[in-house]
Scaffold this motif. Structure first.
Motif, PDB file in Angstrom:
ATOM      1  N   ILE A  27      81.404  80.707 -30.727  1.00  0.00           N
ATOM      2  CA  ILE A  27      80.368  81.583 -30.171  1.00  0.00           C
ATOM      3  C   ILE A  27      79.112  81.478 -31.022  1.00  0.00           C
ATOM      4  CG2 ILE A  27      79.757  83.946 -29.564  1.00  0.00           C
ATOM      5  CD1 ILE A  27      82.718  84.521 -29.196  1.00  0.00           C
ATOM      6  N   TRP A  28      78.051  80.990 -30.411  1.00  0.00           N
ATOM      7  CA  TRP A  28      76.752  80.871 -31.094  1.00  0.00           C
ATOM      8  C   TRP A  28      76.215  82.279 -31.355  1.00  0.00           C
ATOM      9  CZ3 TRP A  28      73.801  76.295 -32.039  1.00  0.00           C
ATOM     10  CH2 TRP A  28      72.503  76.532 -32.525  1.00  0.00           C
ATOM     11  N   ASN A  29      75.844  82.540 -32.588  1.00  0.00           N
ATOM     12  CA  ASN A  29      75.437  83.886 -32.999  1.00  0.00           C
ATOM     13  C   ASN A  29      73.946  83.857 -33.336  1.00  0.00           C
ATOM     14  OD1 ASN A  29      75.409  86.503 -33.965  1.00  0.00           O
ATOM     15  ND2 ASN A  29      77.245  86.266 -35.207  1.00  0.00           N
ATOM     16  N   HIS A  52      79.222  79.800 -25.379  1.00  0.00           N
ATOM     17  CA  HIS A  52      79.007  81.247 -25.415  1.00  0.00           C
ATOM     18  C   HIS A  52      77.957  81.567 -26.480  1.00  0.00           C
ATOM     19  CE1 HIS A  52      83.091  80.679 -23.840  1.00  0.00           C
ATOM     20  NE2 HIS A  52      82.965  81.844 -23.230  1.00  0.00           N
ATOM     21  N   PHE A  53      77.066  82.467 -26.148  1.00  0.00           N
ATOM     22  CA  PHE A  53      75.998  82.865 -27.059  1.00  0.00           C
ATOM     23  C   PHE A  53      75.937  84.384 -27.143  1.00  0.00           C
ATOM     24  CE2 PHE A  53      74.923  78.750 -25.435  1.00  0.00           C
ATOM     25  CZ  PHE A  53      74.251  78.082 -26.435  1.00  0.00           C
ATOM     26  N   ILE A  54      75.754  84.870 -28.367  1.00  0.00           N
ATOM     27  CA  ILE A  54      75.432  86.284 -28.578  1.00  0.00           C
ATOM     28  C   ILE A  54      74.072  86.344 -29.246  1.00  0.00           C
ATOM     29  CG2 ILE A  54      75.969  88.364 -29.920  1.00  0.00           C
ATOM     30  CD1 ILE A  54      78.922  87.703 -29.593  1.00  0.00           C
ATOM     31  N   SER A  55      73.184  87.194 -28.743  1.00  0.00           N
ATOM     32  CA  SER A  55      71.900  87.449 -29.400  1.00  0.00           C
ATOM     33  C   SER A  55      71.787  88.935 -29.689  1.00  0.00           C
ATOM     34  CB  SER A  55      70.735  87.003 -28.508  1.00  0.00           C
ATOM     35  OG  SER A  55      69.500  87.349 -29.115  1.00  0.00           O
ATOM     36  N   ASN A  56      71.175  89.252 -30.828  1.00  0.00           N
ATOM     37  CA  ASN A  56      71.018  90.668 -31.180  1.00  0.00           C
ATOM     38  C   ASN A  56      69.643  91.201 -30.792  1.00  0.00           C
ATOM     39  OD1 ASN A  56      69.422  89.413 -33.102  1.00  0.00           O
ATOM     40  ND2 ASN A  56      70.064  90.751 -34.774  1.00  0.00           N
ATOM     41  N   SER A  57      68.887  90.418 -29.995  1.00  0.00           N
ATOM     42  CA  SER A  57      67.552  90.885 -29.603  1.00  0.00           C
ATOM     43  C   SER A  57      67.127  90.234 -28.295  1.00  0.00           C
ATOM     44  CB  SER A  57      66.527  90.549 -30.688  1.00  0.00           C
ATOM     45  OG  SER A  57      66.318  89.144 -30.761  1.00  0.00           O
TER      46      SER A  57
END
Length: 240
Positions: A27-29, A52-57
């Motif tokens: 998972i790309w963070n 899969h990617f997670i972004s915090n913004s």
């Protein structure tokens, strides 16, 4: 089974080697707004390999979709959250250690001294604050690694702010520092969802920050103390 890297270099390395090490998912963070990614062979390959990617913004999501061609359906937006621990020291002890009186007006910026954090504009704003509010002894505390301290030290000297600005380096007990302050400031030019703002909010501090999407997401879209980027006069006005 799952690789969950953190920040750019681990994202690139883990996605490139995922199949070779037998991991089912990597998972790309995306923990910033894309400033550390390059348009080179390895970064491009890693982005294409990731599923899969997670972004915090929101800025991170926009960067991945508009600049790197990642499908929006593969990105999950999960904002940062913080749980601020209880202060380890009482306010008087913190102020005494910093050489501050109980009556001093203290503002804190939590940010490593990097160029994109734009401490220079904050320093210019602090000169205006001191000229206007000198009777309450305004003191600015810069807490964070001194990566580019050499960039701002001449400006502090030029403006005669050696006594009113304290660069204290990295701080382990952030909670005690924040609870000893009166205001939080954040002058950054680029940001995802800023932990420095969230931690200040968790300590019950009002925040004066630059008008970025990440700051609006943390503070609210109608928050009144957001200022244009690189505008020392506006920043000083909101602090005052």
């Amino acid at each position: 089974d799952i690789l969950l890297p953190f920040m750019t270099l681990p994202n690139v390395l883990c996605n490139i080697v995922r199949r070779r090490v037998g991991a089912s998912v990597c998972i790309w963070n995306q923990r910033d707004e894309g400033r550390e990614l390059a348009f080179n062979r390895w970064h491009n390959l890693a982005l294409k390999t990731a599923t899969h990617f997670i972004s915090n913004s929101r800025d991170g999501v926009e960067y991945l979709t508009t600049q790197r061609g990642v499908s929006l359906k593969n990105i999950y937006l999960i904002f940062n959250g913080v749980q601020l621990p209880a202060p380890q020291q009482p306010e008087p002890a913190v102020r005494q250690a910093l050489g501050l009186s109980a009556s001093s007006f203290v503002a804190v910026m939590l940010a490593n001294i990097n160029r994109y954090k734009d401490h220079a504009t904050l320093i210019r704003a602090w000169r205006i604050v001191c000229d206007r509010l000198g009777d309450i002894d305004p003191t600015l505390v810069l807490a964070g690694r001194k990566d580019y301290a050499q960039d701002i030290e001449p400006l502090i000297a030029e403006l005669g702010l050696q006594r009113q600005i304290k660069m204290i380096g990295a701080v382990s007990d952030v909670s005690s520092l924040l609870h000893a302050a009166d205001l939080a400031v954040f002058s950054t030019l680029k940001e995802g969802t800023p932990n420095g703002v969230l931690e200040s909010m968790a300590a019950g501090l009002a925040v004066v920050a630059t008008d970025l999407q990440g700051c609006r997401d943390a503070l609210g879209p109608d928050y009144p103390a957001l200022t244009p980027l690189q505008d020392a006069n506006a920043l000083a006005g909101q602090i005052i």
